[in-house]
Design a protein around this motif. Structure first.
Motif, PDB file in Angstrom:
ATOM      1  N   HIS A   1      10.829  13.390  -7.717  1.00 44.39           N
ATOM      2  CA  HIS A   1      10.489  12.082  -7.146  1.00 44.39           C
ATOM      3  C   HIS A   1       9.275  12.201  -6.252  1.00 44.39           C
ATOM      4  CE1 HIS A   1      10.590   8.256  -5.126  1.00 44.39           C
ATOM      5  NE2 HIS A   1      10.640   8.892  -3.962  1.00 44.39           N
ATOM      6  N   ARG A   2       9.230  13.228  -5.434  1.00 42.53           N
ATOM      7  CA  ARG A   2       8.090  13.419  -4.529  1.00 42.53           C
ATOM      8  C   ARG A   2       6.779  13.451  -5.324  1.00 42.53           C
ATOM      9  NH1 ARG A   2       8.444  18.704  -1.548  1.00 42.53           N
ATOM     10  NH2 ARG A   2       7.401  17.713   0.230  1.00 42.53           N
ATOM     11  N   GLU A   3       6.775  14.224  -6.409  1.00 45.00           N
ATOM     12  CA  GLU A   3       5.562  14.374  -7.216  1.00 45.00           C
ATOM     13  C   GLU A   3       5.181  13.052  -7.888  1.00 45.00           C
ATOM     14  OE1 GLU A   3       6.737  17.519  -9.778  1.00 45.00           O
ATOM     15  OE2 GLU A   3       6.470  19.090  -8.256  1.00 45.00           O
ATOM     16  N   LEU A   4       6.169  12.368  -8.449  1.00 47.32           N
ATOM     17  CA  LEU A   4       5.892  11.111  -9.144  1.00 47.32           C
ATOM     18  C   LEU A   4       5.372  10.054  -8.182  1.00 47.32           C
ATOM     19  CD1 LEU A   4       8.975  10.920 -11.536  1.00 47.32           C
ATOM     20  CD2 LEU A   4       6.585  11.199 -12.222  1.00 47.32           C
ATOM     21  N   ALA A   5       5.987   9.948  -7.016  1.00 46.88           N
ATOM     22  CA  ALA A   5       5.567   8.926  -6.053  1.00 46.88           C
ATOM     23  C   ALA A   5       4.116   9.121  -5.637  1.00 46.88           C
ATOM     24  CB  ALA A   5       6.486   8.952  -4.828  1.00 46.88           C
ATOM     25  N   VAL A   6       3.744  10.370  -5.354  1.00 52.85           N
ATOM     26  CA  VAL A   6       2.365  10.631  -4.925  1.00 52.85           C
ATOM     27  C   VAL A   6       1.393  10.402  -6.075  1.00 52.85           C
ATOM     28  CG1 VAL A   6       0.786  12.413  -4.085  1.00 52.85           C
ATOM     29  CG2 VAL A   6       3.046  12.189  -3.078  1.00 52.85           C
ATOM     30  N   ALA A   7       1.782  10.782  -7.288  1.00 49.93           N
ATOM     31  CA  ALA A   7       0.914  10.539  -8.444  1.00 49.93           C
ATOM     32  C   ALA A   7       0.706   9.035  -8.659  1.00 49.93           C
ATOM     33  CB  ALA A   7       1.516  11.173  -9.695  1.00 49.93           C
ATOM     34  N   GLU A   8       1.755   8.261  -8.448  1.00 47.39           N
ATOM     35  CA  GLU A   8       1.637   6.810  -8.583  1.00 47.39           C
ATOM     36  C   GLU A   8       0.733   6.229  -7.499  1.00 47.39           C
ATOM     37  OE1 GLU A   8       6.063   6.736 -10.595  1.00 47.39           O
ATOM     38  OE2 GLU A   8       5.788   5.894  -8.597  1.00 47.39           O
ATOM     39  N   HIS A   9       0.837   6.763  -6.293  1.00 49.93           N
ATOM     40  CA  HIS A   9      -0.082   6.340  -5.229  1.00 49.93           C
ATOM     41  C   HIS A   9      -1.532   6.642  -5.613  1.00 49.93           C
ATOM     42  CE1 HIS A   9       3.128   6.612  -1.775  1.00 49.93           C
ATOM     43  NE2 HIS A   9       3.390   5.660  -2.651  1.00 49.93           N
ATOM     44  N   ARG A  10      -1.740   7.817  -6.179  1.00 47.62           N
ATOM     45  CA  ARG A  10      -3.086   8.214  -6.609  1.00 47.62           C
ATOM     46  C   ARG A  10      -3.631   7.217  -7.631  1.00 47.62           C
ATOM     47  NH1 ARG A  10      -7.298  10.543  -4.852  1.00 47.62           N
ATOM     48  NH2 ARG A  10      -6.156  12.404  -4.161  1.00 47.62           N
ATOM     49  N   GLY A  11      -2.789   6.783  -8.562  1.00 50.25           N
ATOM     50  CA  GLY A  11      -3.224   5.828  -9.576  1.00 50.25           C
ATOM     51  C   GLY A  11      -3.597   4.480  -8.979  1.00 50.25           C
ATOM     52  N   ILE A  12      -2.842   4.044  -7.981  1.00 47.60           N
ATOM     53  CA  ILE A  12      -3.152   2.778  -7.315  1.00 47.60           C
ATOM     54  C   ILE A  12      -4.505   2.865  -6.623  1.00 47.60           C
ATOM     55  CG2 ILE A  12      -2.470   1.208  -5.454  1.00 47.60           C
ATOM     56  CD1 ILE A  12       0.482   2.096  -6.068  1.00 47.60           C
ATOM     57  N   VAL A  13      -4.735   3.968  -5.907  1.00 49.35           N
ATOM     58  CA  VAL A  13      -5.991   4.132  -5.180  1.00 49.35           C
ATOM     59  C   VAL A  13      -7.174   4.206  -6.145  1.00 49.35           C
ATOM     60  CG1 VAL A  13      -7.303   5.626  -3.628  1.00 49.35           C
ATOM     61  CG2 VAL A  13      -4.892   5.170  -3.188  1.00 49.35           C
ATOM     62  N   ALA A  14      -6.978   4.852  -7.281  1.00 52.43           N
ATOM     63  CA  ALA A  14      -8.054   4.932  -8.269  1.00 52.43           C
ATOM     64  C   ALA A  14      -8.460   3.540  -8.736  1.00 52.43           C
ATOM     65  CB  ALA A  14      -7.611   5.790  -9.453  1.00 52.43           C
ATOM     66  N   ALA A  15      -7.466   2.674  -8.953  1.00 56.01           N
ATOM     67  CA  ALA A  15      -7.768   1.310  -9.378  1.00 56.01           C
ATOM     68  C   ALA A  15      -8.478   0.534  -8.274  1.00 56.01           C
ATOM     69  CB  ALA A  15      -6.479   0.594  -9.782  1.00 56.01           C
ATOM     70  N   VAL A  16      -8.004   0.697  -7.041  1.00 56.44           N
ATOM     71  CA  VAL A  16      -8.632   0.020  -5.903  1.00 56.44           C
ATOM     72  C   VAL A  16     -10.077   0.482  -5.749  1.00 56.44           C
ATOM     73  CG1 VAL A  16      -8.583  -0.278  -3.399  1.00 56.44           C
ATOM     74  CG2 VAL A  16      -6.443  -0.345  -4.694  1.00 56.44           C
ATOM     75  N   ALA A  17     -10.291   1.791  -5.828  1.00 54.09           N
ATOM     76  CA  ALA A  17     -11.637   2.348  -5.665  1.00 54.09           C
ATOM     77  C   ALA A  17     -12.580   1.853  -6.755  1.00 54.09           C
ATOM     78  CB  ALA A  17     -11.574   3.873  -5.680  1.00 54.09           C
ATOM     79  N   ALA A  18     -12.049   1.643  -7.954  1.00 57.82           N
ATOM     80  CA  ALA A  18     -12.868   1.174  -9.072  1.00 57.82           C
ATOM     81  C   ALA A  18     -13.104  -0.335  -9.025  1.00 57.82           C
ATOM     82  CB  ALA A  18     -12.198   1.556 -10.392  1.00 57.82           C
ATOM     83  N   GLY A  19     -12.438  -1.017  -8.103  1.00 52.65           N
ATOM     84  CA  GLY A  19     -12.589  -2.476  -8.024  1.00 52.65           C
ATOM     85  C   GLY A  19     -11.890  -3.197  -9.146  1.00 52.65           C
TER      86      GLY A  19
ATOM     87  N   ARG B   1      -0.567  -1.321 -11.464  1.00 47.49           N
ATOM     88  CA  ARG B   1      -0.093   0.004 -11.037  1.00 47.49           C
ATOM     89  C   ARG B   1       0.818  -0.074  -9.822  1.00 47.49           C
ATOM     90  NH1 ARG B   1      -5.680   3.565 -11.994  1.00 47.49           N
ATOM     91  NH2 ARG B   1      -5.783   3.135 -14.247  1.00 47.49           N
ATOM     92  N   ALA B   2       0.516  -0.968  -8.903  1.00 44.48           N
ATOM     93  CA  ALA B   2       1.383  -1.122  -7.737  1.00 44.48           C
ATOM     94  C   ALA B   2       2.747  -1.670  -8.146  1.00 44.48           C
ATOM     95  CB  ALA B   2       0.727  -2.035  -6.704  1.00 44.48           C
ATOM     96  N   ALA B   3       2.749  -2.651  -9.048  1.00 47.86           N
ATOM     97  CA  ALA B   3       4.015  -3.202  -9.534  1.00 47.86           C
ATOM     98  C   ALA B   3       4.797  -2.153 -10.316  1.00 47.86           C
ATOM     99  CB  ALA B   3       3.751  -4.427 -10.409  1.00 47.86           C
ATOM    100  N   ALA B   4       4.099  -1.371 -11.126  1.00 49.99           N
ATOM    101  CA  ALA B   4       4.761  -0.331 -11.916  1.00 49.99           C
ATOM    102  C   ALA B   4       5.353   0.750 -11.016  1.00 49.99           C
ATOM    103  CB  ALA B   4       3.767   0.287 -12.900  1.00 49.99           C
ATOM    104  N   HIS B   5       4.687   1.039  -9.911  1.00 48.70           N
ATOM    105  CA  HIS B   5       5.192   2.020  -8.950  1.00 48.70           C
ATOM    106  C   HIS B   5       6.543   1.580  -8.403  1.00 48.70           C
ATOM    107  CE1 HIS B   5       5.486   4.718  -5.572  1.00 48.70           C
ATOM    108  NE2 HIS B   5       5.187   3.783  -4.686  1.00 48.70           N
ATOM    109  N   VAL B   6       6.661   0.314  -8.032  1.00 49.38           N
ATOM    110  CA  VAL B   6       7.926  -0.191  -7.504  1.00 49.38           C
ATOM    111  C   VAL B   6       8.995  -0.211  -8.593  1.00 49.38           C
ATOM    112  CG1 VAL B   6       9.081  -2.137  -6.398  1.00 49.38           C
ATOM    113  CG2 VAL B   6       6.748  -1.548  -5.746  1.00 49.38           C
ATOM    114  N   ALA B   7       8.608  -0.605  -9.809  1.00 49.70           N
ATOM    115  CA  ALA B   7       9.570  -0.620 -10.918  1.00 49.70           C
ATOM    116  C   ALA B   7      10.086   0.785 -11.199  1.00 49.70           C
ATOM    117  CB  ALA B   7       8.909  -1.202 -12.167  1.00 49.70           C
ATOM    118  N   ALA B   8       9.204   1.782 -11.157  1.00 57.18           N
ATOM    119  CA  ALA B   8       9.615   3.175 -11.382  1.00 57.18           C
ATOM    120  C   ALA B   8      10.518   3.660 -10.258  1.00 57.18           C
ATOM    121  CB  ALA B   8       8.387   4.066 -11.499  1.00 57.18           C
TER     122      ALA B   8
END
Length: 214
Positions: free
Chosen positions: A171-189, A197-204
């Motif tokens: 869980h620790r690894e998945l949660a941080v990886a999901e955070h990384r994906g959210i930030v990548a999307a934010v950084a890309a605009g 990705r944020a919604a999928a993180h909560v669903a997961a």
């Protein structure tokens, strides 16, 4: 803000931190007199802080025994996460539209802290605190105060149920990886990807919590 209000906020924050990191577990008695002695303050700011926790659903009042930290059932949790799935997605979308380079750097710093943490010993309290900081910052960057306050309350209630998940390395690894994906999307605009990705993180997270409850 007056000195009294600042003191109430300080006591409230202390109690909330203890609830989130597990020092005050679900069902723990919130004795106004005992907490006042322990914290070195009068009963009044403790009483107001406990009343605030009750109003937010983090604590409950029990007849003849006073207030206790709330116990969140799986059914309660699923209601909270269904709402969070929508609102976390909205927060990420609005943050994506609003952030600048410095904001992205702050998000990156928290993700990197999380990545360092999962490579080290299991630390449920530390991981939970980092998770809360990440989501708090994302909410803040949305610029939507109403959304941020609503999500803050929902997230604390979810942590009442799910603190034990942070003892699970996967869980620790998945949660941080999901955070990384959210930030990548934010950084890309990419607003759509941020929301998704944020919604999928909560669903997961909901799926992992259901599995942990079995």
């Amino acid at each position: 803000m007056t000195e009294v209000e600042l003191l109430v906020d300080s006591v409230y924050s202390t109690l909330l931190d203890r609830i989130v990191d597990g020092r005050l577990s679900p069902g723990s008695v919130l004795s106004v007199s005992a907490l006042a002695v322990e914290l070195g303050v009068s009963r009044s700011p403790v009483r107001e802080s406990v009343q605030r926790l009750v109003a937010e659903g983090v604590a409950v009042t029990v007849a003849h025994t006073g207030a206790r930290v709330a116990t969140v059932t799986l059914a309660d949790l699923e209601e909270v996460l269904r709402v969070r799935e929508v609102l976390d997605g909205l927060a990420a979308a609005e943050a994506t539209e609003a952030v600048g380079a410095r904001d992205v750097a702050r998000l990156e710093e928290l993700v990197e802290a999380g990545e360092r943490a999962v490579r080290g010993p299991v630390d449920p309290a530390g991981d939970a605190a980092l998770d809360l900081r990440f989501h708090a910052l994302l909410r803040e960057l949305s610029g939507n105060a109403t959304l941020a306050e609503t999500l803050r309350r929902l997230e604390v209630r979810a942590h009442l149920f799910g603190a034990g998940l942070w003892a699970d390395q996967r869980h620790r690894e998945l949660a941080v990886a999901e955070h990384r994906g959210i930030v990548a999307a934010v950084a890309a605009g990419d607003v759509a990807a941020g929301r998704t990705r944020a919604a999928a993180h909560v669903a997961a997270l909901a799926v992992r919590m259901r599995r942990a409850a079995r």
